[in-house]
Design an enzyme around this catalytic site. Structure first.
Site, PDB file in Angstrom:
ATOM      1  N   ARG A 232       0.809  -1.216   0.000  1.00 44.75           N
ATOM      2  CA  ARG A 232       0.000   0.000   0.000  1.00 44.75           C
ATOM      3  C   ARG A 232       0.849   1.276   0.000  1.00 44.75           C
ATOM      4  NH1 ARG A 232      -3.329  -2.936  -1.533  1.00 44.75           N
ATOM      5  NH2 ARG A 232      -5.434  -3.262  -0.739  1.00 44.75           N
ATOM      6  N   SER A 233       2.032   1.185  -0.579  1.00 53.58           N
ATOM      7  CA  SER A 233       2.912   2.361  -0.648  1.00 53.58           C
ATOM      8  C   SER A 233       2.525   3.303  -1.775  1.00 53.58           C
ATOM      9  CB  SER A 233       4.361   1.909  -0.845  1.00 53.58           C
ATOM     10  OG  SER A 233       4.492   1.204  -2.077  1.00 53.58           O
ATOM     11  N   ALA A 253      -0.951  -8.872 -15.624  1.00 52.05           N
ATOM     12  CA  ALA A 253      -1.269  -9.214 -14.241  1.00 52.05           C
ATOM     13  C   ALA A 253      -0.735 -10.607 -13.949  1.00 52.05           C
ATOM     14  CB  ALA A 253      -2.776  -9.159 -14.014  1.00 52.05           C
ATOM     15  N   HIS A 271      -7.979  -2.300  -9.155  1.00 57.98           N
ATOM     16  CA  HIS A 271      -6.929  -2.033 -10.139  1.00 57.98           C
ATOM     17  C   HIS A 271      -7.533  -1.807 -11.523  1.00 57.98           C
ATOM     18  CE1 HIS A 271      -2.848  -2.865  -8.290  1.00 57.98           C
ATOM     19  NE2 HIS A 271      -3.677  -3.023  -7.286  1.00 57.98           N
ATOM     20  N   ARG A 272      -8.493  -2.646 -11.897  1.00 57.53           N
ATOM     21  CA  ARG A 272      -9.082  -2.534 -13.230  1.00 57.53           C
ATOM     22  C   ARG A 272      -9.827  -1.215 -13.400  1.00 57.53           C
ATOM     23  NH1 ARG A 272     -11.390  -8.705 -13.912  1.00 57.53           N
ATOM     24  NH2 ARG A 272      -9.481  -9.625 -14.783  1.00 57.53           N
ATOM     25  N   GLU A 283      -3.446 -11.916 -18.179  1.00 56.07           N
ATOM     26  CA  GLU A 283      -3.155 -12.563 -16.907  1.00 56.07           C
ATOM     27  C   GLU A 283      -2.221 -13.736 -17.183  1.00 56.07           C
ATOM     28  OE1 GLU A 283      -6.766 -13.574 -14.949  1.00 56.07           O
ATOM     29  OE2 GLU A 283      -7.293 -11.482 -14.515  1.00 56.07           O
TER      30      GLU A 283
END
Length: 400
Positions: A232-233, A253, A271-272, A283
């Site tokens: 979560r940076s 991905a 993200h999408r 993917e």
């Protein structure tokens, strides 16, 4: 064609009046910007803003020779007084062209929101495109699109406008892209320059006079970039930001779908939703063929999950298998990947976790993963022109 930027800021200026944010608090000196207004060859003024006459005088120009004043966006603030002797501001209907006695031609470009863009052609044929704040051209097509010598656009607020222009060839390798309408979305100074450079654009101070068609040494977008960071940076956001001004990005991905894991599905959905609609998604953990093929830029998110898949495939979690060829097999997989990155002709932005700065994992398998990820990050970084570490949403350039 000479273009003088009497201001380069958002309609409210930068800093915004009475705004307490950190970006506005540090927007001082050369980083302070008046509302954007553009003087073209002393003849045409795009957007009349308060103090335009004084700004022109400070830049060594006069508005006495103005033949036309055009507005690009709706004005919701106080009424701007028109200095004596200046033509009354107007607006050209979308798709219509205005011919000035000086030989300049101005065509109104339809936008995807309120406002009007202006394509200006000088008597010598040089082309300038000026877009309003928060706007992107609408209805662009490949056929008949010209390549502009200079584009003035809201490159921070609407990077997708640049992507659209690049997709149809309106912005090419030699186009000078200058950011205007700059607001407090991004801190001024080095951080602003870094973000713009990643999009192939630049910022100039208020009062700058630019010569259209003259080569400017805008930093090239790094062909290979590694973005590191903790959980979560903001590392994925940073990676996506680096390519959002380019069309047809292939998002790779490596995490898979993990059928039945609702928490993972929620992460993937976030993200999408954040990615531009023009991007495609693959993917897969089979990165070497993608790196070897020609095509649009690749955004690989992330190497950490690629490594998990690679360690699964070689039995790295079992000490006996690891000792009996598993370690050698993993080293070979990493070597193949880094060699593919070195040889790739595509623009590549890869994301990876930086996990070696925290608590030592309690298990042998956890320590093995931590060590192998550190080795992978170092090997991949060695093949990249730029390496960035993201901490608390702030990107620090380690290389490049």
């Amino acid at each position: 064609m000479e273009v003088t930027l009497l201001g380069t800021g958002a309609p409210a200026g930068l800093p915004r009046p009475d705004c307490p944010c950190a970006a506005c608090a540090t927007a001082l000196g050369a980083d302070a910007r008046a509302a954007t207004a553009v003087l073209v060859d002393g003849t045409l003024l795009l957007d009349l803003t308060p103090g335009a006459a004084f700004a022109a005088a400070r830049a060594g120009h006069s508005l006495a020779g103005l033949r036309q004043v055009l507005l690009s966006h709706p004005h919701h603030g106080p009424v701007v007084e028109v200095p004596a002797g200046l033509p009354q501001p107007g607006r050209v209907p979308d798709g219509r062209e205005l011919a000035l006695l000086t030989g300049h031609r101005v065509r109104a470009v339809a936008m995807d929101g309120p406002g009007t863009g202006y394509a200006v052609t000088a008597p010598n044929g040089q082309r300038l495109l000026y877009l309003p704040p928060g706007g992107a051209p609408a209805g662009l097509e490949h056929n008949g699109t010209v390549t502009y010598d200079m584009v003035l656009t809201d490159a921070v607020g609407r990077p997708d406008a640049l992507a659209r222009l690049r997709a149809v060839g309106a912005v090419g390798p030699t186009t000078d892209v200058v950011a205007v309408h700059l607001d407090h979305d991004v801190p001024p100074g080095p951080e602003l320059r870094r973000r713009l450079a990643a999009a192939g654009a630049r910022a100039v101070p208020d009062g700058a006079t630019l010569t259209v068609g003259v080569y400017e040494d805008v930093p090239d977008v790094p062909r290979r970039t590694l973005v590191l960071g903790g959980a979560r940076s903001g590392k994925s956001v940073e990676a996506e930001r680096r390519l959002e001004a380019f069309p047809d990005v292939l998002y790779v991905a490596t995490g898979g779908s993990r059928n039945g894991d609702t928490e993972w599905a929620s992460r993937v959905a976030v993200h999408r939703e954040r990615r531009p609609g023009s991007w495609r998604t693959a993917e897969t953990c089979d990165l070497v063929p993608l790196l070897a093929a020609d095509g649009p830029p690749l955004l690989i998110d992330c190497l950490s999950l690629w490594l998990t898949d690679a360690m699964d495939s070689v039995g790295a979690w079992d000490d006996a298998q690891w000792a009996d060829g598993g370690e050698r097999a993993l080293r070979e997989r990493v070597r193949e990947l880094t060699e593919a990155v070195r040889a790739s002709g595509r623009t590549v932005v890869a994301v990876s976790n930086e996990v070696g700065s925290g608590i030592v994992p309690a298990t042998a398998s956890g320590r093995r993963y931590r060590d192998e990820l550190g080795r992978l990050n170092a090997a991949f970084a060695a093949e990249c022109e730029q390496v960035v570490l993201v901490v608390a949403g702030q990107a620090m350039v380690l290389r490049g």
